[in-house]
Write a protein that holds these residues in place. Structure first.
Motif, mmCIF file in Angstrom:
data_model
loop_
_atom_site.group_PDB
_atom_site.id
_atom_site.type_symbol
_atom_site.label_atom_id
_atom_site.label_comp_id
_atom_site.label_asym_id
_atom_site.label_seq_id
_atom_site.Cartn_x
_atom_site.Cartn_y
_atom_site.Cartn_z
ATOM 1 N N PHE A 189 36.975 14.444 45.986
ATOM 2 C CA PHE A 189 37.923 13.520 46.645
ATOM 3 C C PHE A 189 37.793 13.649 48.162
ATOM 4 C CE2 PHE A 189 42.210 12.639 48.408
ATOM 5 C CZ PHE A 189 42.300 11.302 48.053
ATOM 6 N N ARG A 190 37.713 14.880 48.653
ATOM 7 C CA ARG A 190 37.575 15.074 50.114
ATOM 8 C C ARG A 190 36.255 14.490 50.621
ATOM 9 N NH1 ARG A 190 40.344 20.219 52.846
ATOM 10 N NH2 ARG A 190 42.295 20.218 51.709
ATOM 11 N N ASN A 191 35.174 14.725 49.843
ATOM 12 C CA ASN A 191 33.893 14.136 50.255
ATOM 13 C C ASN A 191 33.981 12.615 50.277
ATOM 14 O OD1 ASN A 191 32.692 16.624 50.521
ATOM 15 N ND2 ASN A 191 31.826 16.635 48.452
ATOM 16 N N THR B 207 51.446 17.794 47.235
ATOM 17 C CA THR B 207 51.259 18.701 48.381
ATOM 18 C C THR B 207 51.804 18.095 49.674
ATOM 19 O OG1 THR B 207 49.096 17.717 48.851
ATOM 20 C CG2 THR B 207 49.127 19.685 47.454
ATOM 21 N N HIS B 208 51.960 16.780 49.680
ATOM 22 C CA HIS B 208 52.402 16.088 50.893
ATOM 23 C C HIS B 208 53.742 15.382 50.662
ATOM 24 C CE1 HIS B 208 48.324 16.874 52.099
ATOM 25 N NE2 HIS B 208 48.425 16.182 53.230
ATOM 26 N N ASP B 209 54.499 15.212 51.722
ATOM 27 C CA ASP B 209 55.655 14.318 51.702
ATOM 28 C C ASP B 209 55.239 12.999 52.318
ATOM 29 O OD1 ASP B 209 57.555 15.903 50.449
ATOM 30 O OD2 ASP B 209 58.120 16.911 52.317
ATOM 31 N N VAL C 178 38.147 6.816 65.977
ATOM 32 C CA VAL C 178 38.006 6.779 64.519
ATOM 33 C C VAL C 178 37.501 8.132 64.032
ATOM 34 C CG1 VAL C 178 36.562 5.775 62.704
ATOM 35 C CG2 VAL C 178 37.637 4.293 64.401
ATOM 36 N N TYR C 179 38.035 8.587 62.892
ATOM 37 C CA TYR C 179 37.541 9.808 62.249
ATOM 38 C C TYR C 179 36.742 9.387 61.021
ATOM 39 C CZ TYR C 179 37.655 14.769 61.089
ATOM 40 O OH TYR C 179 37.310 16.075 60.844
ATOM 41 N N PHE C 180 35.458 9.765 60.984
ATOM 42 C CA PHE C 180 34.557 9.335 59.906
ATOM 43 C C PHE C 180 33.484 10.390 59.736
ATOM 44 C CE2 PHE C 180 30.625 7.047 58.622
ATOM 45 C CZ PHE C 180 31.042 6.598 57.385
ATOM 46 N N ASP C 181 33.170 10.743 58.483
ATOM 47 C CA ASP C 181 32.164 11.776 58.210
ATOM 48 C C ASP C 181 32.490 13.075 58.952
ATOM 49 O OD1 ASP C 181 30.466 10.978 56.249
ATOM 50 O OD2 ASP C 181 28.910 10.196 57.582
ATOM 51 N N ARG C 182 33.765 13.429 58.994
ATOM 52 C CA ARG C 182 34.258 14.685 59.575
ATOM 53 C C ARG C 182 33.947 14.792 61.066
ATOM 54 N NH1 ARG C 182 32.418 16.204 54.125
ATOM 55 N NH2 ARG C 182 34.308 16.768 52.979
ATOM 56 N N ALA C 183 33.877 13.639 61.734
ATOM 57 C CA ALA C 183 33.596 13.635 63.178
ATOM 58 C C ALA C 183 34.320 12.464 63.838
ATOM 59 C CB ALA C 183 32.095 13.532 63.412
HETATM 60 N N1 LIG Z 1 45.797 13.843 54.914
HETATM 61 C C1 LIG Z 1 45.592 15.085 55.349
HETATM 62 O O1 LIG Z 1 46.391 15.960 55.116
HETATM 63 C C2 LIG Z 1 44.380 15.402 56.178
HETATM 64 C C3 LIG Z 1 43.562 14.382 56.645
HETATM 65 C C4 LIG Z 1 42.436 14.736 57.411
HETATM 66 C C5 LIG Z 1 42.189 16.062 57.696
HETATM 67 N N2 LIG Z 1 43.032 17.010 57.241
HETATM 68 C C6 LIG Z 1 42.781 18.439 57.518
HETATM 69 O O2 LIG Z 1 41.959 18.597 58.653
HETATM 70 C C7 LIG Z 1 40.971 19.605 58.440
HETATM 71 C C8 LIG Z 1 39.567 19.064 58.647
HETATM 72 O O3 LIG Z 1 39.351 17.911 57.844
HETATM 73 P P1 LIG Z 1 37.921 17.273 57.655
HETATM 74 O O4 LIG Z 1 38.076 15.792 57.488
HETATM 75 O O5 LIG Z 1 37.042 17.716 58.766
HETATM 76 O O6 LIG Z 1 37.288 17.909 56.345
HETATM 77 P P2 LIG Z 1 37.837 18.010 54.852
HETATM 78 O O7 LIG Z 1 36.657 18.172 53.976
HETATM 79 O O8 LIG Z 1 38.893 19.029 54.755
HETATM 80 O O9 LIG Z 1 38.506 16.564 54.541
HETATM 81 C C9 LIG Z 1 37.753 15.381 54.287
HETATM 82 C C10 LIG Z 1 38.741 14.242 54.126
HETATM 83 O O10 LIG Z 1 39.566 14.470 52.979
HETATM 84 C C11 LIG Z 1 40.911 14.104 53.241
HETATM 85 N N3 LIG Z 1 41.751 15.311 53.165
HETATM 86 C C12 LIG Z 1 41.473 16.536 53.673
HETATM 87 N N4 LIG Z 1 42.439 17.387 53.357
HETATM 88 C C13 LIG Z 1 43.347 16.689 52.657
HETATM 89 C C14 LIG Z 1 44.569 17.024 52.050
HETATM 90 N N5 LIG Z 1 45.049 18.268 52.086
HETATM 91 N N6 LIG Z 1 45.263 16.057 51.428
HETATM 92 C C15 LIG Z 1 44.786 14.796 51.359
HETATM 93 N N7 LIG Z 1 43.619 14.420 51.896
HETATM 94 C C16 LIG Z 1 42.915 15.357 52.533
HETATM 95 C C17 LIG Z 1 40.928 13.481 54.628
HETATM 96 O O11 LIG Z 1 40.745 12.070 54.497
HETATM 97 C C18 LIG Z 1 39.720 14.123 55.280
HETATM 98 O O12 LIG Z 1 39.195 13.371 56.357
HETATM 99 C C19 LIG Z 1 41.200 20.115 57.020
HETATM 100 O O13 LIG Z 1 41.977 21.277 57.114
HETATM 101 C C20 LIG Z 1 41.988 19.017 56.362
HETATM 102 O O14 LIG Z 1 42.827 19.489 55.327
HETATM 103 C C21 LIG Z 1 44.116 16.713 56.492
#
Ligand SMILES: NC(=O)c1ccc[n+]([C@@H]2O[C@H](COP(=O)([O-])OP(=O)(O)OC[C@H]3O[C@@H](n4cnc5c(N)ncnc54)[C@H](O)[C@@H]3O)[C@@H](O)[C@H]2O)c1
Ligand SMILES: Cc1cc2c(cc1C)N(C[C@H](O)[C@H](O)[C@H](O)COP(=O)(O)O)c1[nH]c(=O)[nH]c(=O)c1N2
Length: 170
Positions: free
Chosen positions: A19-21, A139-141, A160-165
């Motif tokens: 899902f994160r990927n 996990t979120h509100d 914009v945040y895309f591909d972790r950048a």
């Molecule tokens: N919605 C969120 O809570 C959210 C969004 C972006 C980044 N982050 C946090 O920022 C840090 C870096 O993120 P990254 O994008 O470089 O790599 P990453 O691999 O942790 O996350 C990739 C993508 O997955 C989603 N994601 C990440 N953590 C999540 C969570 N706990 N709940 C729901 N969606 C989530 C976001 O869209 C994020 O851009 C991590 O610690 C991440 O948890 C959280």
């Protein structure tokens, strides 16, 4: 078009990682969400922000229950969504990491509108909001936020945040 694998996500650990990927491929605007009030000053970087309705003007913000800012945001009951420009990458890194609150806010200039939540001086737009409802997202509100005041500037490119950048929007 390059074809990628399709993945079944029955295993919870694989599901989370996949899902994160997958989410990393969804470009998103970057915001700094701030609050101030009896429960204290706080702010965090947020991409999980979107428009809900224009009547009354309402945004939603998804906030991790484990985040250090969670008690301040939910107890103050007010927040400001500051939409970042391409010039704000370093500021976003500060608000998205483990930096102490005072250091986060010392890195930029702030004012206030109706609620007292910090308004970033050079944000593209700032939505000053009251939290009117809170839904359980695990996990979120999920915070439903009615907009009390808006400040907007008409120049500048988004971030914009895309591909972790970070990338400029234009
Ligand atoms: N919605 C969120 O809570 C959210 C969004 C972006 C980044 N982050 C946090 O920022 C840090 C870096 O993120 P990254 O994008 O470089 O790599 P990453 O691999 O942790 O996350 C990739 C993508 O997955 C989603 N994601 C990440 N953590 C999540 C969570 N706990 N709940 C729901 N969606 C989530 C976001 O869209 C994020 O851009 C991590 O610690 C991440 O948890 C959280
Ligand atoms: C690009 C980007 C986007 C987001 C985040 C991070 C980054 C780098 N973070 C995480 C959030 O900013 C982080 O929890 C805090 O800033 C630091 O963690 P603590 O508050 O110290 O727990 C985050 N957290 C959250 O609850 N909702 C969100 O939408 C986002 N979005």
């Amino acid at each position: 078009m390059a074809v990628e694998k399709a993945v079944a996500v029955a295993d919870p650990d694989i599901a989370r990682a996949e899902f994160r990927n997958a989410m990393a491929r969804m470009a998103a605007a970057v915001n700094i969400v701030t609050t101030d009030g009896p429960a204290g000053l706080a702010g965090f970087a947020a991409t999980a922000v979107c428009s809900v309705t224009d009547n009354p003007p309402t945004l939603l913000v998804c906030l991790n229950r484990g985040a250090s800012v969670h008690p301040a945001v939910t107890q103050n009951g007010v927040l400001c969504v500051n939409v970042l420009s391409e010039a704000h990458q370093d500021l976003s890194r500060l608000f998205g990491g483990k930096t102490p609150v005072a250091e986060r806010f010392a890195a930029a200039a702030w004012s206030a509108l109706a609620t007292g939540a910090p308004v970033l001086e050079d944000a593209l737009v700032s939505f000053d909001c009251r939290i009117v409802r809170q839904a359980d997202g695990g996990t979120h509100d999920i915070l439903l936020c009615e907009v009390d005041a808006i400040r907007r500037r008409d120049n500048g490119q988004g971030l914009v945040y895309f591909d972790r950048a970070y990338h400029p929007a234009g």
